[in-house]
Write an enzyme that holds these catalytic residues in place. Sequence first.
Site, PDB file in Angstrom:
ATOM      1  N   LYS A 199     -62.558 -23.456  34.846  1.00 39.95           N
ATOM      2  CA  LYS A 199     -62.616 -22.357  33.875  1.00 39.95           C
ATOM      3  C   LYS A 199     -61.809 -21.183  34.448  1.00 39.95           C
ATOM      4  O   LYS A 199     -62.288 -20.461  35.324  1.00 39.95           O
ATOM      5  CB  LYS A 199     -64.085 -21.976  33.655  1.00 39.95           C
ATOM      6  CG  LYS A 199     -64.413 -21.515  32.260  1.00 39.95           C
ATOM      7  CD  LYS A 199     -63.774 -20.209  31.904  1.00 39.95           C
ATOM      8  CE  LYS A 199     -64.353 -19.075  32.698  1.00 39.95           C
ATOM      9  NZ  LYS A 199     -63.611 -17.820  32.606  1.00 39.95           N
ATOM     10  N   GLU A 247     -66.608  -2.658  46.865  1.00 37.77           N
ATOM     11  CA  GLU A 247     -65.271  -3.236  46.738  1.00 37.77           C
ATOM     12  C   GLU A 247     -64.544  -2.546  45.579  1.00 37.77           C
ATOM     13  O   GLU A 247     -64.989  -2.591  44.442  1.00 37.77           O
ATOM     14  CB  GLU A 247     -65.380  -4.738  46.466  1.00 37.77           C
ATOM     15  CG  GLU A 247     -64.034  -5.412  46.420  1.00 37.77           C
ATOM     16  CD  GLU A 247     -64.132  -6.932  46.295  1.00 37.77           C
ATOM     17  OE1 GLU A 247     -64.789  -7.416  45.358  1.00 37.77           O
ATOM     18  OE2 GLU A 247     -63.526  -7.624  47.135  1.00 37.77           O
TER      19      GLU A 247
HETATM   20  P1  NAD Z   1     -65.837 -11.727  37.740  1.00 38.80           P
HETATM   21  O1  NAD Z   1     -66.395 -12.165  39.040  1.00 38.80           O
HETATM   22  O2  NAD Z   1     -66.823 -11.320  36.699  1.00 38.80           O
HETATM   23  O3  NAD Z   1     -64.921 -12.884  37.100  1.00 38.80           O
HETATM   24  C1  NAD Z   1     -64.419 -13.981  37.812  1.00 38.80           C
HETATM   25  C2  NAD Z   1     -64.572 -15.237  36.992  1.00 38.80           C
HETATM   26  O4  NAD Z   1     -65.943 -15.466  36.684  1.00 38.80           O
HETATM   27  C3  NAD Z   1     -63.847 -15.229  35.639  1.00 38.80           C
HETATM   28  O5  NAD Z   1     -63.296 -16.518  35.420  1.00 38.80           O
HETATM   29  C4  NAD Z   1     -64.962 -14.960  34.659  1.00 38.80           C
HETATM   30  O6  NAD Z   1     -64.694 -15.455  33.354  1.00 38.80           O
HETATM   31  C5  NAD Z   1     -66.091 -15.742  35.287  1.00 38.80           C
HETATM   32  N1  NAD Z   1     -67.442 -15.325  34.874  1.00 38.80           N
HETATM   33  C6  NAD Z   1     -67.868 -14.068  34.583  1.00 38.80           C
HETATM   34  N2  NAD Z   1     -69.175 -14.085  34.288  1.00 38.80           N
HETATM   35  C7  NAD Z   1     -69.590 -15.373  34.420  1.00 38.80           C
HETATM   36  C8  NAD Z   1     -70.847 -16.023  34.266  1.00 38.80           C
HETATM   37  N3  NAD Z   1     -71.963 -15.350  33.925  1.00 38.80           N
HETATM   38  N4  NAD Z   1     -70.912 -17.349  34.485  1.00 38.80           N
HETATM   39  C9  NAD Z   1     -69.828 -18.055  34.844  1.00 38.80           C
HETATM   40  N5  NAD Z   1     -68.601 -17.491  34.995  1.00 38.80           N
HETATM   41  C10 NAD Z   1     -68.495 -16.167  34.793  1.00 38.80           C
HETATM   42  O7  NAD Z   1     -64.795 -10.575  38.067  1.00 38.80           O
HETATM   43  P2  NAD Z   1     -64.117  -9.464  37.115  1.00 38.80           P
HETATM   44  O8  NAD Z   1     -65.137  -8.850  36.190  1.00 38.80           O
HETATM   45  O9  NAD Z   1     -62.915 -10.051  36.507  1.00 38.80           O
HETATM   46  O10 NAD Z   1     -63.683  -8.384  38.215  1.00 38.80           O
HETATM   47  C11 NAD Z   1     -64.606  -7.410  38.656  1.00 38.80           C
HETATM   48  C12 NAD Z   1     -64.542  -7.203  40.146  1.00 38.80           C
HETATM   49  O11 NAD Z   1     -64.780  -8.421  40.823  1.00 38.80           O
HETATM   50  C13 NAD Z   1     -63.212  -6.766  40.729  1.00 38.80           C
HETATM   51  O12 NAD Z   1     -62.997  -5.411  40.597  1.00 38.80           O
HETATM   52  C14 NAD Z   1     -63.337  -7.179  42.161  1.00 38.80           C
HETATM   53  O13 NAD Z   1     -64.048  -6.216  42.891  1.00 38.80           O
HETATM   54  C15 NAD Z   1     -64.141  -8.432  42.068  1.00 38.80           C
HETATM   55  N6  NAD Z   1     -63.295  -9.654  42.189  1.00 38.80           N
HETATM   56  C16 NAD Z   1     -63.260 -10.262  43.387  1.00 38.80           C
HETATM   57  C17 NAD Z   1     -62.464 -11.373  43.559  1.00 38.80           C
HETATM   58  C18 NAD Z   1     -62.398 -12.059  44.884  1.00 38.80           C
HETATM   59  O14 NAD Z   1     -61.442 -12.779  45.148  1.00 38.80           O
HETATM   60  N7  NAD Z   1     -63.379 -11.916  45.729  1.00 38.80           N
HETATM   61  C19 NAD Z   1     -61.707 -11.875  42.507  1.00 38.80           C
HETATM   62  C20 NAD Z   1     -61.780 -11.227  41.250  1.00 38.80           C
HETATM   63  C21 NAD Z   1     -62.590 -10.120  41.123  1.00 38.80           C
END
Ligand code: NAD
Length: 493
Positions: free
Chosen positions: A189, A397
């Site tokens: 996904k 972060e």
């Molecule tokens: P997120 O963690 O919400 O999203 C990452 C992935 O998770 C996406 O594919 C999203 O569709 C999916 N997702 C979201 N909610 C989900 C759920 N309930 N169940 C299953 N999948 C789900 O991140 P974001 O909202 O895009 O970004 C927010 C913050 O997250 C950023 O500002 C950063 O601090 C952090 N982030 C960290 C990394 C990393 O590599 N550690 C990567 C992206 C974002």
Amino acid sequence: MIETSVGSFSPERRMLIDGKLVEAASGKLFDNINPATEEVLGSVADAGHEDMEQAIASARRAFDETDWSTDHAFRRRCLEQLQEALESEREQMRAELVAEVGTPVRVTRGAQLDLPLEDAFRWPAEQIDQFAWERQLADGNAFGVASKRKVVKEPQGVVGAVLPWNFPFEVAANKLGPILATGNTVVVKPAPDTPWSATRLGRLIAEHTDIPAGVVNIVPSSDHLVGEDLTLDPRVDLISFTGSTVTGKRIMEKGAATLKRVFLELGGKSAMIVCEDADLAAVLPAAGGVCTHAGQGCAMLTRVLLPRSRYAEGAEILKSVMENIRYGDPTDPNNVQGPQVSAKQRDRVLSYVKKGIDEGATLAVGGGRPTHLDKGYFVEPTLFLDVDNSMTIAQEEIFGPVLAVIPYDDEEDAVRIANDSSYGLSGAVHSASAERAMAIARRIRTGSISVNGGMWYGADGPYGGYKSSGVGRQNGVEGFETYLETKLVGYIG
Ligand code: NAD
């Protein structure tokens, strides 16, 4: 075909379900936006719950009803085919990543594309032949039964792989390589901001490999809750997630009902400790790395710890480093920093800058939207001095080009500050004495660390976090084990 100044590419709009490239059952599409120009690049299939249901069913079938999970030689051949197919479209992928992620083309020469393409599939493919799939234990006599015993490693089953938008190809490759090498099937996904690098993978798998139908499914969706189906469905055995700590916790919580195995690679707030004896002019330019790809990386060194005795000297160097970061148009080969991935992310970063000012840190460089760039989700390279480690900008972060500089008293104090974090992903130590730097590195509670500029990255290197930075490891032998179950066999004969 989309033409850009760094190359042209044909995006794939369809998802991959049960071996077929298909539109969403609802026929819905969602837009893919270029974060550097704010223009709509095109669209992609917008999966709903019914598409996810099909994908999970097909992954389950492929695991239960084909010999994918047991045929090592076939899996190795399939991974080699995939490697070849990816390499044949390397330049298209580069242009596509720059367009949909907003990553500087320079970053695609490293971690965004060329680095993972080098060994993220090759190393796991080689492991298929080298890994100890079985190991013999000493003969046993429990309950008076003379028995032979062995340990057998088997795939977990169906994996739900949830991807972030910051390094979408790198993370996909580092998940798919070991997931497939160990004989699992998978539903991928991708993040809604960056779907095309994943749908391209789907097309390459369908058209250029013998990977059986259902072994890999690629399901983009604009709705996070479609991804959540993976965590709730009993047919999925393990969730492999990279992203925010908040979502990681939710996945664990939702997955608890079906006792999901989880691999979580989450956020970080990594510290660079600069010792009193370090050559500041030589060492501190590396701190500008926080601006690479606009700071959108989990292992970025976002806190610099400077000794009070050399604080003023270090602060001056860091000001000059941050004032001279090349940023802007990601297609310009000189730029290391492009835009944030979305308006939402830009605003999130700016809200952290405001918190830093409100809580009393000194804003020394940047802090706003660049006035010379009227389009795109850009944030200026930003430097905060006189930061106290208890401030929000030192604890949370930010995921932006924002560096926090924290003074410390002595070595004990530096170690204490570095470890005073809910995160534990990475870090760095610099000292004129390699021995001293290594001794400090051993005391830092993080899953990876760089000593005097050394690089730890590689498909053979187990990567992951302590504390709130995650659970489990990806890559290396430990990462291989993440996707395996362990069966203990007692036998006679
Ligand atoms: P997120 O963690 O919400 O999203 C990452 C992935 O998770 C996406 O594919 C999203 O569709 C999916 N997702 C979201 N909610 C989900 C759920 N309930 N169940 C299953 N999948 C789900 O991140 P974001 O909202 O895009 O970004 C927010 C913050 O997250 C950023 O500002 C950063 O601090 C952090 N982030 C960290 C990394 C990393 O590599 N550690 C990567 C992206 C974002």
